[in-house]
Design a protein around this motif. Structure first.
Motif, PDB file in Angstrom:
ATOM      1  N   ILE A 153       1.002  -1.421   0.029  1.00  0.00           N
ATOM      2  CA  ILE A 153      -0.106  -0.127   0.297  1.00  0.00           C
ATOM      3  C   ILE A 153       0.797   1.217  -0.274  1.00  0.00           C
ATOM      4  CG2 ILE A 153      -1.321   1.097   1.008  1.00  0.00           C
ATOM      5  CD1 ILE A 153      -3.309  -1.419   2.378  1.00  0.00           C
ATOM      6  N   PRO A 154       1.385   1.703  -0.911  1.00  0.00           N
ATOM      7  CA  PRO A 154       2.243   3.019  -1.053  1.00  0.00           C
ATOM      8  C   PRO A 154       1.606   4.180  -0.837  1.00  0.00           C
ATOM      9  CG  PRO A 154       1.546   1.728  -3.454  1.00  0.00           C
ATOM     10  CD  PRO A 154       1.244   0.947  -2.679  1.00  0.00           C
ATOM     11  N   ASP A 155       0.278   4.288  -1.251  1.00  0.00           N
ATOM     12  CA  ASP A 155      -0.705   5.493  -0.051  1.00  0.00           C
ATOM     13  C   ASP A 155      -1.429   5.185   0.214  1.00  0.00           C
ATOM     14  OD1 ASP A 155      -1.145   7.571  -0.260  1.00  0.00           O
ATOM     15  OD2 ASP A 155      -1.906   8.423  -2.413  1.00  0.00           O
ATOM     16  N   PRO A 156      -1.226   5.033   1.829  1.00  0.00           N
ATOM     17  CA  PRO A 156      -2.288   4.516   2.281  1.00  0.00           C
ATOM     18  C   PRO A 156      -3.581   5.466   2.454  1.00  0.00           C
ATOM     19  CG  PRO A 156      -0.372   4.660   4.276  1.00  0.00           C
ATOM     20  CD  PRO A 156       0.085   5.103   2.505  1.00  0.00           C
ATOM     21  N   GLY A 157      -3.297   6.508   2.134  1.00  0.00           N
ATOM     22  CA  GLY A 157      -3.889   7.755   2.320  1.00  0.00           C
ATOM     23  C   GLY A 157      -5.328   8.649   1.449  1.00  0.00           C
ATOM     24  N   SER A 158      -4.785   7.225  -0.094  1.00  0.00           N
ATOM     25  CA  SER A 158      -6.343   7.244  -0.882  1.00  0.00           C
ATOM     26  C   SER A 158      -6.269   5.167  -1.364  1.00  0.00           C
ATOM     27  CB  SER A 158      -5.679   8.101  -2.604  1.00  0.00           C
ATOM     28  OG  SER A 158      -6.033   7.994  -3.352  1.00  0.00           O
ATOM     29  N   ILE A 159      -6.824   4.604  -0.307  1.00  0.00           N
ATOM     30  CA  ILE A 159      -7.974   3.626  -0.535  1.00  0.00           C
ATOM     31  C   ILE A 159      -9.184   3.299  -0.412  1.00  0.00           C
ATOM     32  CG2 ILE A 159      -4.930   2.172  -0.179  1.00  0.00           C
ATOM     33  CD1 ILE A 159      -6.333   1.637   2.166  1.00  0.00           C
ATOM     34  N   ASN A 160      -9.434   2.157  -0.962  1.00  0.00           N
ATOM     35  CA  ASN A 160     -11.003   2.007  -0.594  1.00  0.00           C
ATOM     36  C   ASN A 160     -11.230   1.301  -0.407  1.00  0.00           C
ATOM     37  OD1 ASN A 160     -12.874   3.697  -2.056  1.00  0.00           O
ATOM     38  ND2 ASN A 160     -13.742   1.418  -2.229  1.00  0.00           N
TER      39      ASN A 160
END
Length: 219
Positions: A136-143
């Protein structure tokens, strides 16, 4: 390096720190004010369950709710961790459910009492398999999504969080030192609802992980 296996943090991690009302739409659906600083509460490690074990409805509630959340697993402890280096302390993630006895929480809130009975009971923190940080390289943009009996109830993005993961790590560690194996629950999007005995809960992070739990009542 620790000899402990971070991928099985739930067996030895010492605390679960939860953030309430971290999605504005969820705060609104429960008629709560949007917080100006994080709302924190704790669960004990005895709250953990894994797939194959049922979520048990506490005997004292008649309104058990699901809340799907991204969990942040701490890999390196610290106190007053700066936001700029906060992600260096993250080992990975898990998908979590913050099971909540909503009627008990409402009663506690009205009396100005802690939420422990509503949030910290056995089986109140179902978790997925450990997800390594690089997945999860960008945990601030997952659904995140959750279905009850195959009906979609929650579907939201972590981009909607009021307080970011680095902010939360900094804020929490100023008050409570973080340790390897600790878990931070980062809040839930809107769509929480009641579950009943024999319901099946499916939850997932798009493209990353899914998990399934059933609801039972302690006999």
């Amino acid at each position: 390096m620790s000899a402990r296996n971070i991928a099985r943090f739930w067996e030895w991690g010492r605390k679960i720190i939860c953030v309430g009302r971290n999605y504005a739409d969820h705060a609104k659906e429960l008629k709560n004010a949007i917080p100006s600083e994080p709302v924190l509460f704790l669960k004990p490690p005895s709250a953990y369950i894994r797939e194959g074990s049922p979520i048990l409805v506490p005997f004292y509630t008649s309104n058990l709710h699901h809340e799907v959340e991204l969990g942040v697993v701490i890999g390196k402890g610290g106190t007053a961790i700066p936001q700029s280096s906060a992600m260096d302390h993250v080992a990975g993630y898990v998908l979590c459910l913050d099971m909540t006895a909503r009627d008990i929480q409402d009663e506690c809130k009205s009396k100005g009492l802690p939420w422990t009975l509503a949030k910290a009971f056995n089986t109140s923190c179902p978790i997925s398999d450990f997800i390594p940080k690089e997945k999860i390289p960008d945990p601030g943009s997952i659904n995140l999504w959750l279905k009850v009996n195959n009906i979609l109830k929650q579907n939201g993005s972590t981009s909607q969080m009021i307080f970011s993961i680095p902010y939360l790590i900094n804020y929490i560690s100023e008050i409570i030192s973080l340790e390897e194996g600790d878990l931070i629950l980062t809040g839930t999007p809107k769509g929480v609802s009641s579950v009943q005995e024999h319901d099946e809960l499916q939850a997932g992070i798009d493209g990353i992980v899914t998990m399934t739990f059933t609801v039972d009542r302690k006999t």
